[in-house]
Design a protein around this motif. Structure first.
Motif, PDB file in Angstrom:
ATOM      1  N   CYS A 124      -0.404   1.047   9.292  1.00 30.72           N
ATOM      2  CA  CYS A 124      -0.460   0.857   8.024  1.00 30.72           C
ATOM      3  C   CYS A 124      -2.105  -0.104   7.564  1.00 30.72           C
ATOM      4  O   CYS A 124      -2.112  -0.519   9.210  1.00 30.72           O
ATOM      5  CB  CYS A 124       0.559   0.209   7.443  1.00 30.72           C
ATOM      6  SG  CYS A 124       0.309  -0.565   5.613  1.00 30.72           S
ATOM      7  N   GLY A 125      -2.997   0.141   6.641  1.00 31.11           N
ATOM      8  CA  GLY A 125      -3.968  -1.077   7.239  1.00 31.11           C
ATOM      9  C   GLY A 125      -3.798  -2.349   7.181  1.00 31.11           C
ATOM     10  O   GLY A 125      -5.385  -2.924   6.919  1.00 31.11           O
ATOM     11  N   CYS A 126      -2.454  -2.907   6.967  1.00 34.89           N
ATOM     12  CA  CYS A 126      -2.007  -4.304   6.656  1.00 34.89           C
ATOM     13  C   CYS A 126      -1.268  -4.211   8.162  1.00 34.89           C
ATOM     14  O   CYS A 126      -1.673  -5.635   8.748  1.00 34.89           O
ATOM     15  CB  CYS A 126      -0.597  -4.914   6.519  1.00 34.89           C
ATOM     16  SG  CYS A 126       1.161  -4.136   6.260  1.00 34.89           S
ATOM     17  N   TRP A 186       1.117  -1.449   0.087  1.00 34.85           N
ATOM     18  CA  TRP A 186       0.459  -0.177  -0.196  1.00 34.85           C
ATOM     19  C   TRP A 186       0.768   1.545  -0.012  1.00 34.85           C
ATOM     20  O   TRP A 186       2.051   1.105   0.539  1.00 34.85           O
ATOM     21  CB  TRP A 186      -1.184   0.145   1.201  1.00 34.85           C
ATOM     22  CG  TRP A 186      -1.997   0.772   1.253  1.00 34.85           C
ATOM     23  CD1 TRP A 186      -2.720   2.076   1.912  1.00 34.85           C
ATOM     24  CD2 TRP A 186      -3.217   0.992  -0.117  1.00 34.85           C
ATOM     25  NE1 TRP A 186      -3.662   2.718   1.498  1.00 34.85           N
ATOM     26  CE2 TRP A 186      -3.944   2.185   0.372  1.00 34.85           C
ATOM     27  CE3 TRP A 186      -3.476  -0.209  -0.874  1.00 34.85           C
ATOM     28  CZ2 TRP A 186      -5.259   2.132  -0.722  1.00 34.85           C
ATOM     29  CZ3 TRP A 186      -4.648   0.217  -1.507  1.00 34.85           C
ATOM     30  CH2 TRP A 186      -5.613   0.849  -1.206  1.00 34.85           C
ATOM     31  N   ALA A 209      -5.727  -6.571   8.383  1.00 36.27           N
ATOM     32  CA  ALA A 209      -6.313  -6.006   7.622  1.00 36.27           C
ATOM     33  C   ALA A 209      -7.606  -4.926   7.044  1.00 36.27           C
ATOM     34  O   ALA A 209      -8.588  -5.440   7.262  1.00 36.27           O
ATOM     35  CB  ALA A 209      -6.055  -6.005   5.764  1.00 36.27           C
ATOM     36  N   VAL A 210      -6.873  -3.729   6.946  1.00 31.19           N
ATOM     37  CA  VAL A 210      -7.803  -2.797   7.082  1.00 31.19           C
ATOM     38  C   VAL A 210      -8.670  -2.447   5.789  1.00 31.19           C
ATOM     39  O   VAL A 210      -8.299  -2.651   4.507  1.00 31.19           O
ATOM     40  CB  VAL A 210      -7.564  -1.337   7.563  1.00 31.19           C
ATOM     41  CG1 VAL A 210      -8.647  -0.356   7.790  1.00 31.19           C
ATOM     42  CG2 VAL A 210      -7.392  -1.248   8.625  1.00 31.19           C
ATOM     43  N   SER A 211     -10.476  -3.110   5.835  1.00 31.55           N
ATOM     44  CA  SER A 211     -10.256  -2.892   4.338  1.00 31.55           C
ATOM     45  C   SER A 211      -9.976  -1.683   3.440  1.00 31.55           C
ATOM     46  O   SER A 211     -10.553  -0.789   3.466  1.00 31.55           O
ATOM     47  CB  SER A 211     -11.589  -3.198   4.056  1.00 31.55           C
ATOM     48  OG  SER A 211     -12.678  -2.402   4.563  1.00 31.55           O
ATOM     49  N   ARG A 212      -9.799  -1.927   2.188  1.00 24.02           N
ATOM     50  CA  ARG A 212      -9.029  -0.715   0.903  1.00 24.02           C
ATOM     51  C   ARG A 212     -10.752  -0.673   0.389  1.00 24.02           C
ATOM     52  O   ARG A 212     -11.141  -1.287  -0.400  1.00 24.02           O
ATOM     53  CB  ARG A 212      -8.363  -0.658   0.672  1.00 24.02           C
ATOM     54  CG  ARG A 212      -7.711  -0.478   1.959  1.00 24.02           C
ATOM     55  CD  ARG A 212      -5.962  -0.818   1.139  1.00 24.02           C
ATOM     56  NE  ARG A 212      -5.051  -1.305   2.685  1.00 24.02           N
ATOM     57  CZ  ARG A 212      -4.143  -1.922   2.350  1.00 24.02           C
ATOM     58  NH1 ARG A 212      -3.377  -2.852   1.450  1.00 24.02           N
ATOM     59  NH2 ARG A 212      -3.230  -1.939   3.912  1.00 24.02           N
ATOM     60  N   GLU A 249      -4.221   6.541   2.366  1.00 30.45           N
ATOM     61  CA  GLU A 249      -5.386   6.300   2.662  1.00 30.45           C
ATOM     62  C   GLU A 249      -5.685   4.588   2.635  1.00 30.45           C
ATOM     63  O   GLU A 249      -5.648   4.006   1.874  1.00 30.45           O
ATOM     64  CB  GLU A 249      -6.814   7.192   2.676  1.00 30.45           C
ATOM     65  CG  GLU A 249      -6.038   8.606   3.511  1.00 30.45           C
ATOM     66  CD  GLU A 249      -5.630   8.582   4.768  1.00 30.45           C
ATOM     67  OE1 GLU A 249      -5.789   7.813   5.035  1.00 30.45           O
ATOM     68  OE2 GLU A 249      -5.201   9.507   4.687  1.00 30.45           O
ATOM     69  N   PRO A 250      -5.857   3.921   4.033  1.00 33.22           N
ATOM     70  CA  PRO A 250      -6.053   4.192   5.193  1.00 33.22           C
ATOM     71  C   PRO A 250      -4.648   3.879   6.241  1.00 33.22           C
ATOM     72  O   PRO A 250      -3.926   3.587   5.459  1.00 33.22           O
ATOM     73  CB  PRO A 250      -7.608   3.209   5.647  1.00 33.22           C
ATOM     74  CG  PRO A 250      -6.905   2.078   4.895  1.00 33.22           C
ATOM     75  CD  PRO A 250      -5.819   2.708   3.542  1.00 33.22           C
ATOM     76  N   PHE A 251      -4.908   5.129   6.767  1.00 31.86           N
ATOM     77  CA  PHE A 251      -3.640   4.605   7.605  1.00 31.86           C
ATOM     78  C   PHE A 251      -3.773   5.676   9.212  1.00 31.86           C
ATOM     79  O   PHE A 251      -4.779   6.637   9.129  1.00 31.86           O
ATOM     80  CB  PHE A 251      -1.726   5.017   7.468  1.00 31.86           C
ATOM     81  CG  PHE A 251      -1.972   6.126   7.141  1.00 31.86           C
ATOM     82  CD1 PHE A 251      -2.036   7.205   8.389  1.00 31.86           C
ATOM     83  CD2 PHE A 251      -1.521   6.966   6.384  1.00 31.86           C
ATOM     84  CE1 PHE A 251      -0.830   8.859   8.170  1.00 31.86           C
ATOM     85  CE2 PHE A 251      -1.829   8.264   6.068  1.00 31.86           C
ATOM     86  CZ  PHE A 251      -1.699   8.899   6.732  1.00 31.86           C
ATOM     87  N   GLN A 252      -3.760   4.416  10.447  1.00 34.65           N
ATOM     88  CA  GLN A 252      -4.473   4.838  11.520  1.00 34.65           C
ATOM     89  C   GLN A 252      -3.075   5.809  12.170  1.00 34.65           C
ATOM     90  O   GLN A 252      -2.287   5.326  12.696  1.00 34.65           O
ATOM     91  CB  GLN A 252      -5.229   4.327  12.719  1.00 34.65           C
ATOM     92  CG  GLN A 252      -6.220   4.346  13.909  1.00 34.65           C
ATOM     93  CD  GLN A 252      -5.793   2.811  14.739  1.00 34.65           C
ATOM     94  OE1 GLN A 252      -5.721   2.049  14.404  1.00 34.65           O
ATOM     95  NE2 GLN A 252      -6.492   3.598  15.265  1.00 34.65           N
TER      96      GLN A 252
END
Length: 71
Positions: free
Chosen positions: A39-41, A14, A68-71, A19-22
């Motif tokens: 990171c999203g992962c 990514w 993982a954060v859904s993208r 985005e996304p990153f928190q």
């Protein structure tokens, strides 16, 4: 993992600026700011934001079993 000139997460691919990153925390420094992000992962990252821009200076591997954060 130490900083490289990579512009994407070596674990998931990514883009570092994508985005996304928190953002977990932000800390003002004498020259700008330090941000801890995820990171999203799931990889933790330390970003330095200063007059030269934003760069990731270190990052971890994703935690085992991290969703993982859904993208």
């Amino acid at each position: 993992m130490n900083s490289t000139d990579a512009t994407a997460c070596p674990h998931c691919g990514w883009p570092d600026g994508g985005e996304p990153f928190q953002v977990l925390s932000r800390h003002t420094t004498a020259t700008g700011r330090t941000e801890w992000t995820r990171c999203g992962c799931g990889s933790l990252q330390v970003r330095v934001v200063d007059g030269a821009g934003t760069r990731i200076v270190t990052r971890s591997r994703p935690a085992a079993g991290a969703g993982a954060v859904s993208r």
